[in-house]
Design a protein around this motif. Structure first.
Motif, PDB file in Angstrom:
ATOM      1  N   PHE A  39       0.929  -1.268  -0.009  1.00 26.03           N
ATOM      2  CA  PHE A  39       0.076   0.015  -0.136  1.00 26.03           C
ATOM      3  C   PHE A  39       0.828   1.420   0.265  1.00 26.03           C
ATOM      4  O   PHE A  39       0.645   2.149  -0.757  1.00 26.03           O
ATOM      5  N   ASN A  40       1.755   1.391   1.008  1.00 19.53           N
ATOM      6  CA  ASN A  40       2.581   2.610   0.944  1.00 19.53           C
ATOM      7  C   ASN A  40       3.364   2.802  -0.263  1.00 19.53           C
ATOM      8  O   ASN A  40       3.681   3.975  -0.591  1.00 19.53           O
ATOM      9  N   SER A  41       4.049   1.634  -0.977  1.00 19.30           N
ATOM     10  CA  SER A  41       4.933   1.750  -2.199  1.00 19.30           C
ATOM     11  C   SER A  41       3.834   2.382  -3.115  1.00 19.30           C
ATOM     12  O   SER A  41       4.382   3.068  -4.003  1.00 19.30           O
ATOM     13  N   THR A  42       2.628   1.947  -3.009  1.00 21.34           N
ATOM     14  CA  THR A  42       1.687   2.606  -4.399  1.00 21.34           C
ATOM     15  C   THR A  42       1.303   3.783  -4.308  1.00 21.34           C
ATOM     16  O   THR A  42       1.563   4.632  -5.036  1.00 21.34           O
ATOM     17  N   LEU A  43       1.157   4.544  -2.708  1.00 23.65           N
ATOM     18  CA  LEU A  43       0.971   5.849  -2.550  1.00 23.65           C
ATOM     19  C   LEU A  43       2.121   6.546  -2.897  1.00 23.65           C
ATOM     20  O   LEU A  43       2.342   7.656  -3.394  1.00 23.65           O
ATOM     21  N   GLU A  44       3.307   6.015  -2.599  1.00 25.76           N
ATOM     22  CA  GLU A  44       4.821   6.839  -3.011  1.00 25.76           C
ATOM     23  C   GLU A  44       4.613   7.083  -4.431  1.00 25.76           C
ATOM     24  O   GLU A  44       4.954   8.153  -4.860  1.00 25.76           O
ATOM     25  N   VAL A  45       4.420   6.155  -5.350  1.00 29.55           N
ATOM     26  CA  VAL A  45       4.433   6.326  -6.702  1.00 29.55           C
ATOM     27  C   VAL A  45       3.361   7.314  -7.193  1.00 29.55           C
ATOM     28  O   VAL A  45       3.608   8.229  -8.044  1.00 29.55           O
ATOM     29  N   LEU A  46       2.316   7.014  -6.509  1.00 34.71           N
ATOM     30  CA  LEU A  46       1.240   8.021  -7.072  1.00 34.71           C
ATOM     31  C   LEU A  46       1.449   9.569  -6.487  1.00 34.71           C
ATOM     32  O   LEU A  46       1.065  10.545  -7.550  1.00 34.71           O
ATOM     33  N   ASN A  47       1.989   9.666  -5.357  1.00 28.57           N
ATOM     34  CA  ASN A  47       2.265  11.123  -4.826  1.00 28.57           C
ATOM     35  C   ASN A  47       3.332  11.744  -5.820  1.00 28.57           C
ATOM     36  O   ASN A  47       3.392  13.064  -5.646  1.00 28.57           O
ATOM     37  N   LYS A  48       4.213  10.986  -6.431  1.00 25.82           N
ATOM     38  CA  LYS A  48       5.088  11.551  -7.300  1.00 25.82           C
ATOM     39  C   LYS A  48       4.706  11.916  -8.667  1.00 25.82           C
ATOM     40  O   LYS A  48       5.097  12.470  -9.348  1.00 25.82           O
ATOM     41  N   SER A  49       3.451  11.644  -9.118  1.00 23.90           N
ATOM     42  CA  SER A  49       3.026  11.853 -10.415  1.00 23.90           C
ATOM     43  C   SER A  49       2.108  13.154 -10.290  1.00 23.90           C
ATOM     44  O   SER A  49       1.015  13.449  -9.497  1.00 23.90           O
ATOM     45  N   GLU A  50       2.470  14.076 -11.309  1.00 23.74           N
ATOM     46  CA  GLU A  50       1.691  15.345 -11.194  1.00 23.74           C
ATOM     47  C   GLU A  50       0.480  15.124 -11.868  1.00 23.74           C
ATOM     48  O   GLU A  50      -0.512  15.793 -11.451  1.00 23.74           O
ATOM     49  N   ASP A  51       0.147  13.856 -12.798  1.00 24.17           N
ATOM     50  CA  ASP A  51      -1.214  13.662 -13.348  1.00 24.17           C
ATOM     51  C   ASP A  51      -2.276  13.323 -12.214  1.00 24.17           C
ATOM     52  O   ASP A  51      -3.228  13.758 -12.319  1.00 24.17           O
ATOM     53  N   TYR A  52      -1.536  12.543 -11.427  1.00 25.26           N
ATOM     54  CA  TYR A  52      -2.390  11.842 -10.266  1.00 25.26           C
ATOM     55  C   TYR A  52      -2.886  13.041  -9.371  1.00 25.26           C
ATOM     56  O   TYR A  52      -4.172  13.039  -9.167  1.00 25.26           O
ATOM     57  N   GLN A  53      -2.245  13.938  -9.030  1.00 26.63           N
ATOM     58  CA  GLN A  53      -2.561  15.095  -8.123  1.00 26.63           C
ATOM     59  C   GLN A  53      -3.633  16.085  -8.974  1.00 26.63           C
ATOM     60  O   GLN A  53      -4.599  16.563  -8.428  1.00 26.63           O
ATOM     61  N   SER A  54      -3.684  15.848 -10.257  1.00 28.69           N
ATOM     62  CA  SER A  54      -4.815  16.856 -11.002  1.00 28.69           C
ATOM     63  C   SER A  54      -6.241  15.812 -11.331  1.00 28.69           C
ATOM     64  O   SER A  54      -7.216  16.726 -11.691  1.00 28.69           O
ATOM     65  N   TYR A  55      -6.050  14.597 -10.836  1.00 26.66           N
ATOM     66  CA  TYR A  55      -7.266  13.858 -11.094  1.00 26.66           C
ATOM     67  C   TYR A  55      -8.456  14.214 -10.099  1.00 26.66           C
ATOM     68  O   TYR A  55      -8.274  14.762  -9.032  1.00 26.66           O
ATOM     69  N   ASP A  56      -9.458  13.775 -10.632  1.00 26.69           N
ATOM     70  CA  ASP A  56     -10.748  13.882  -9.683  1.00 26.69           C
ATOM     71  C   ASP A  56     -10.742  12.570  -8.660  1.00 26.69           C
ATOM     72  O   ASP A  56      -9.839  11.726  -8.964  1.00 26.69           O
ATOM     73  N   SER A  57     -11.658  12.518  -7.696  1.00 24.98           N
ATOM     74  CA  SER A  57     -11.616  11.285  -6.920  1.00 24.98           C
ATOM     75  C   SER A  57     -11.863   9.899  -7.759  1.00 24.98           C
ATOM     76  O   SER A  57     -11.011   9.197  -7.264  1.00 24.98           O
ATOM     77  N   ARG A  58     -12.542  10.046  -8.514  1.00 22.26           N
ATOM     78  CA  ARG A  58     -12.795   8.677  -9.227  1.00 22.26           C
ATOM     79  C   ARG A  58     -11.610   8.329 -10.064  1.00 22.26           C
ATOM     80  O   ARG A  58     -11.079   7.256  -9.720  1.00 22.26           O
ATOM     81  N   HIS A  59     -10.740   9.150 -10.694  1.00 22.92           N
ATOM     82  CA  HIS A  59      -9.633   8.651 -11.610  1.00 22.92           C
ATOM     83  C   HIS A  59      -8.516   8.524 -10.481  1.00 22.92           C
ATOM     84  O   HIS A  59      -7.628   7.982 -10.666  1.00 22.92           O
ATOM     85  N   GLN A  60      -8.534   9.053  -9.312  1.00 27.38           N
ATOM     86  CA  GLN A  60      -7.611   8.826  -8.264  1.00 27.38           C
ATOM     87  C   GLN A  60      -7.622   7.289  -7.733  1.00 27.38           C
ATOM     88  O   GLN A  60      -6.563   6.807  -7.651  1.00 27.38           O
TER      89      GLN A  60
END
Length: 218
Positions: free
Chosen positions: A63-84
């Motif tokens: 779980f933690n490694s998943t969030l680590e990858v996502l939090n480094k993504s600028e695209d992820y930060q711009s997504y709405d809750s569904r796409h996050q």
């Protein structure tokens, strides 16, 4: 031969996973694990109290490694809750797939009781907190008690959905687990459509897919 003294938490988790895969069983004791990988037993207790907690920590690390990858993504930060949430699912199951043999061995012994597995307790707590942090839009009933119940219900429903997806992934034998990707897309979209009260089409689509895949798998 001198035993290794500089052992990290990640080292111990790696040793544990290797031991399970190489021996087709969990180590019987901390001593057995330390002896197999030539490190001081005391080093284990710098991070863990018992060997039984390692499964909980392994799934939390996924779980933690998943969030680590996502939090480094600028695209992820711009997504709405569904796409996050979709991005979380895809990344999380990529991590599981990279360790599929271990995960299947550990969970296949309890495949019909995933909901009650103690080894998933840390994952459950962290995932529910993650879902809460997505700030998914829910109907506003103008009542704090009802809204609180609704939020808790959403977290529990999301956890149940993750377990259902995990079971589907364990049974999936398609190339590159493409059917699991399809299931993720359909189930997450259906869940959000339900909250938008536009569920019928997505729900029927998901139902048809599940029935089709279950008939094939069986």
């Amino acid at each position: 031969m001198a035993r290794k003294k500089k052992i990290t938490q990640q080292d111990i988790l790696g040793f544990y996973m290797d031991f399970v895969l190489e021996n087709n069983e969990r180590p019987k004791s901390v001593y057995a694990l330390a002896k197999a990988y030539n490190f001081e037993e005391q080093a284990f207790y710098n991070y863990f109290g018992t060997i039984e907690v390692l499964d909980q920590q392994v799934f939390l690390e996924f779980f933690n490694s998943t969030l680590e990858v996502l939090n480094k993504s600028e695209d992820y930060q711009s997504y709405d809750s569904r796409h996050q949430l979709l991005s979380f699912y895809y990344t999380f199951f990529e991590n599981l797939t990279a360790n599929r043999s271990f995960v299947k061995y550990i969970l296949s012994q309890h495949s019909n009781q995933l909901k009650n597995l103690k080894m998933l307790s840390h994952l459950r707590k962290s995932f529910k907190s993650y879902v809460k942090g997505l700030h998914i839009d829910l109907p506003d009933f103008k009542n704090k008690q009802i809204d609180s119940i609704q939020t808790k219900g959403l977290e529990e429903a999301a956890w149940a959905q993750l377990l259902f997806t995990l079971k589907f992934w364990m049974d999936d034998h398609s190339a590159n687990f493409e059917k699991t990707d399809i299931f993720i897309e359909k189930s997450v979209n259906a869940s959000f459509d339900l909250m938008d009260i536009s569920a019928l089409k997505s729900l029927i689509d998901l139902g048809k897919f599940i029935i089709k895949e279950k008939s094939i798998m069986n």
